[in-house]
Write a protein that holds these residues in place. Structure first.
Motif, PDB file in Angstrom:
ATOM      1  N   MET A   1       0.832  -1.188   0.000  1.00  0.00           N
ATOM      2  CA  MET A   1       0.000   0.000   0.000  1.00  0.00           C
ATOM      3  C   MET A   1       0.867   1.237   0.000  1.00  0.00           C
ATOM      4  N   GLN A   2       0.306   2.347  -0.430  1.00  0.00           N
ATOM      5  CA  GLN A   2       1.019   3.615  -0.454  1.00  0.00           C
ATOM      6  C   GLN A   2       0.892   4.297   0.910  1.00  0.00           C
ATOM      7  N   HIS A   3       2.015   4.695   1.472  1.00  0.00           N
ATOM      8  CA  HIS A   3       2.009   5.424   2.725  1.00  0.00           C
ATOM      9  C   HIS A   3       2.213   6.905   2.466  1.00  0.00           C
ATOM     10  N   SER A   4       1.675   7.720   3.354  1.00  0.00           N
ATOM     11  CA  SER A   4       1.872   9.160   3.243  1.00  0.00           C
ATOM     12  C   SER A   4       3.327   9.502   3.546  1.00  0.00           C
ATOM     13  N   ALA A   5       3.726  10.708   3.175  1.00  0.00           N
ATOM     14  CA  ALA A   5       5.087  11.166   3.474  1.00  0.00           C
ATOM     15  C   ALA A   5       5.333  11.150   4.975  1.00  0.00           C
ATOM     16  N   ASN A   8       5.909   7.605   6.167  1.00  0.00           N
ATOM     17  CA  ASN A   8       7.224   7.162   5.694  1.00  0.00           C
ATOM     18  C   ASN A   8       8.339   7.688   6.584  1.00  0.00           C
ATOM     19  N   LYS A 133      -7.971   7.289   8.078  1.00  0.00           N
ATOM     20  CA  LYS A 133      -7.480   6.420   6.996  1.00  0.00           C
ATOM     21  C   LYS A 133      -7.372   4.961   7.391  1.00  0.00           C
ATOM     22  N   ASP A 139       0.563  -3.645   6.259  1.00  0.00           N
ATOM     23  CA  ASP A 139      -0.298  -3.382   5.089  1.00  0.00           C
ATOM     24  C   ASP A 139      -1.621  -4.140   5.093  1.00  0.00           C
TER      25      ASP A 139
END
Length: 266
Positions: A1-5, A8, A133, A139
């Motif tokens: 999955m894509q994590h926010s900055a 990260n 979210k 993940d």
């Protein structure tokens, strides 16, 4: 999955710190046979871990304030954001070579926790959440357990130790809860206990005599997994009062009622 900055940044800091802790944990296990024991070594490991976390987080977000178990509060120019960090939650477990400890990072914005991470370096389980979210373990989306009856519930708790806490109150609460649940557990890391509630491993959890850095990340994890969380009086003053009750809506409400009755009887 894509994590926010933001996540990260938190994950990078946690993984860097985890490499140190894993090396130190290996040394601790070897030190168990010594007469003096590894206590001083563990204290140094704890402080070193917090320094690493602070340096990483403040390099990425230099204006934010920082509250850590070892170093206390460091105020930054941005008074709206505060990191709450426990570099080694479960120090006693770590000291005895028990692989149940965690790195805990929570970020508060204007009084609300908006991002959370709890990481066990030994098991490589990373629990993360952002406000609105959801909560995740490596993940995988998390939901609190769906059990509705206390007699089916496994409940986690804290145990007052020498010189801390109200032992008589805890004994009363423990006995009252024990009579109604399937099992009670004490694992030794408040942050992981809350993460386990979020993951549905524990049905409920309560503990007193906690600090903000013990709870900050776990509070968001539980809420983003659909759980309910409050202090032992049923209000939202966990940081102020230093106690907490977490679970799904039905069981959290039932446990609160037991604790209130026990306190009134005492």
């Amino acid at each position: 999955m894509q994590h926010s900055a933001l996540l990260n940044v938190m994950m990078k800091a946690a993984r860097k710190t985890a490499r140190q802790l894993n090396r130190d944990f290996g040394e601790v296990e070897k030190l168990q046979v010594s007469v003096k024991g590894p206590a001083n070594f563990v204290t140094a490991a704890d402080r070193k871990a917090e320094q690493t976390l602070r340096e990483e987080l403040m390099a990425a977000r230099p204006g934010y304030s920082f509250v850590g178990e070892e170093g206390g509060r460091i105020d930054g120019p941005d008074q709206t954001h505060t990191w709450y960090v426990d570099p080694l939650d479960g120090t006693t477990n770590f000291l005895h070579g028990i692989p149940q400890f965690s790195i805990s990072i929570g970020l508060e914005r204007e009084g609300a926790i908006i991002a959370a991470l709890v990481y066990n370096p030994v098991s490589d389980e990373m629990f993360v959440a952002e406000k609105g979210k959801g909560a995740f373990l490596n993940d995988q989306r998390l939901r609190v357990a769906g059990r509705r009856s206390l007699q089916d519930a496994v409940v986690a708790c804290g145990l007052p130790h020498r010189g801390r806490g109200d032992l008589a109150l805890f004994r009363s609460e423990f006995m009252a809860v024990q009579e109604q649940v399937a099992g009670l557990r004490r694992f030794g890391s408040a942050a992981l206990d809350l993460a386990f509630v979020a993951a549905g491993r524990f049905d409920i959890y309560w503990e007193r005599n906690l600090q903000s850095w013990d709870m900050a990340a776990g509070i968001l994890l539980v809420r983003e997994a659909g759980g309910y969380i409050s202090d032992c009086d049923g209000t939202d003053a966990m940081f102020l009062k230093g106690h907490i009750v977490a679970g799904n809506e039905a069981l959290q409400k039932e446990l609160l009622a037991i604790l209130k009755r026990t306190g009134a009887a005492g």
